[in-house]
Design an enzyme around this catalytic site. Structure first.
Site, PDB file in Angstrom:
ATOM      1  N   CYS A  63       1.027  -1.552  -0.003  1.00 49.33           N
ATOM      2  CA  CYS A  63      -0.077   0.019   0.099  1.00 49.33           C
ATOM      3  C   CYS A  63       0.820   1.255   0.038  1.00 49.33           C
ATOM      4  O   CYS A  63       2.080   1.047   0.561  1.00 49.33           O
ATOM      5  CB  CYS A  63      -0.862   0.037   1.181  1.00 49.33           C
ATOM      6  SG  CYS A  63      -1.880   1.523   1.169  1.00 49.33           S
ATOM      7  N   ASP A 107       0.541   3.913   1.659  1.00 46.63           N
ATOM      8  CA  ASP A 107       0.535   4.244   3.233  1.00 46.63           C
ATOM      9  C   ASP A 107       1.822   4.676   3.648  1.00 46.63           C
ATOM     10  O   ASP A 107       2.896   3.815   3.536  1.00 46.63           O
ATOM     11  CB  ASP A 107      -0.244   3.276   3.932  1.00 46.63           C
ATOM     12  CG  ASP A 107      -0.789   3.968   5.454  1.00 46.63           C
ATOM     13  OD1 ASP A 107       0.256   4.479   5.834  1.00 46.63           O
ATOM     14  OD2 ASP A 107      -1.741   4.017   5.535  1.00 46.63           O
ATOM     15  N   CYS A 120      -5.810   0.411   7.162  1.00 49.23           N
ATOM     16  CA  CYS A 120      -5.675   0.846   5.730  1.00 49.23           C
ATOM     17  C   CYS A 120      -6.920   1.885   5.419  1.00 49.23           C
ATOM     18  O   CYS A 120      -7.780   1.298   5.360  1.00 49.23           O
ATOM     19  CB  CYS A 120      -5.611  -0.289   4.914  1.00 49.23           C
ATOM     20  SG  CYS A 120      -5.276   0.098   3.183  1.00 49.23           S
ATOM     21  N   HIS A 150      -2.054  -4.156   5.193  1.00 48.31           N
ATOM     22  CA  HIS A 150      -1.915  -3.611   6.360  1.00 48.31           C
ATOM     23  C   HIS A 150      -3.160  -3.245   7.136  1.00 48.31           C
ATOM     24  O   HIS A 150      -4.156  -2.578   6.514  1.00 48.31           O
ATOM     25  CB  HIS A 150      -0.899  -2.336   6.549  1.00 48.31           C
ATOM     26  CG  HIS A 150      -1.331  -1.329   5.795  1.00 48.31           C
ATOM     27  ND1 HIS A 150      -1.800  -0.054   6.458  1.00 48.31           N
ATOM     28  CD2 HIS A 150      -1.608  -0.851   4.497  1.00 48.31           C
ATOM     29  CE1 HIS A 150      -2.150   0.895   5.847  1.00 48.31           C
ATOM     30  NE2 HIS A 150      -2.218   0.803   4.640  1.00 48.31           N
TER      31      HIS A 150
HETATM   32 ZN   LIG Z   1      -3.305   1.267   3.126  1.00 44.10          ZN
END
Ligand SMILES: [Zn+2]
Length: 209
Positions: A51, A53, A110, A107
Site C-alpha cells: 500500500c 500508506d 488501511c 496492512h
Molecule cells: Zn493502506
C-alpha cells in the site's frame, strides 16, 4: 539504527534533504563497497506489492537495504488487470530481474480498505477500489453469519483483500505461463500490523494449491 528527528509543527521539506545528507555521511559512507556493487547491478530477491500508506515502508519494516526489494505500491495494494503500470512491474520483475518471490502486503488501519467498506463516491479512488469488491462481498457474507466488531470487520477485510490480490496475481497470463513451466515465482500474502510492527503470513500460493 534509525534516527527519528523530533516532529516539529514548523515543518519544512528541507528536512528530507537534510536526512539524505545524513544518510550519505553515515550509512552510505560506512557501506560504500555494498552501494558500489549495487550501483553496477541490482539483484532484488523480492517483488513487494504494498500500500502507498506512509506507515508501511517495505525496506524499513523488513530490515532490508537498497537493492533487495523491487517495489510497487498503490492505494490498498491492489493487483489490477487493467493496469499497465503494475503489469510492467511484474513483467520486469519475473522476466528480467528473475525474481522468484512476490509478496502482496496489506496492512491494518488501511485508509483505502476503510473507504472500500464505508463507501466513497465519484472519485478515482472509488473506481480503483472496485477491484477489491470481491473481498468486501466475502466479509459481508461472513457478517451475515456472525457479528463482527468494527475493528474485527476491518481486519478481516484487509486480510481478504490480500488473499484476493494474490489470486489476481496468480491469474495473470504471464504468471500462469511461468507456473506452467515451474514452481516460481512463489506468491505470498502478508499483512503488516501498524500497531505491533509484525508482518504475518496469510497465504502462500502454490501451483495447484
Ligand atoms: Zn493502506
Amino acid at each position: 539504527m534509525l534516527d527519528f528527528p523530533a516532529m516539529s509543527a514548523r515543518f519544512s521539506v528541507a528536512r528530507f534533504l537534510e536526512g539524505n545528507r545524513r544518510f550519505q555521511r553515515t550509512e552510505f559512507e560506512r557501506h560504500h563497497a555494498y552501494y558500489e556493487k549495487t550501483a553496477a547491478r541490482q539483484r532484488p530477491r523480492l517483488l513487494w506489492i504494498g500500500c502507498s500508506d506512509s506507515r508501511t515502508p517495505e525496506s524499513i519494516i523488513t530490515g532490508s537495504r537498497p537493492g533487495e526489494i523491487f517495489v510497487h505500491r498503490n492505494v490498498a495494494n491492489i493487483v489490477a488487470f487493467n493496469d499497465v503500470n503494475i503489469a510492467s512491474v511484474i513483467e520486469f520483475s519475473v522476466k528480467f530481474l528473475k525474481i522468484r518471490d512476490i509478496a502482496v502486503c496489506g496492512h491494518y488501519g488501511c485508509g483505502g480498505i476503510r473507504a472500500l467498506d464505508e463507501g466513497i463516491e465519484d472519485t478515482y479512488i472509488a473506481d480503483w477500489l472496485l477491484i477489491a469488491g470481491g473481498a468486501k462481498a466475502k466479509v459481508d457474507a461472513l457478517a451475515r453469519r456472525r457479528k463482527l466488531s468494527r475493528e474485527e470487520r476491518h481486519r478481516r477485510l484487509v486480510e481478504e483483500n490480500v488473499r484476493l490480490q494474490v489470486r489476481h496475481l496468480a491469474s495473470f497470463a504471464l504468471i500462469k505461463k511461468f507456473h506452467r513451466s515451474g514452481a516460481v515465482p512463489r506468491l505470498h500474502g502478508w499483512v503488516y500490523d501498524i500497531h505491533t510492527g509484525e508482518i504475518r503470513t496469510l497465504t502462500r500460493w502454490r501451483q495447484n494449491g
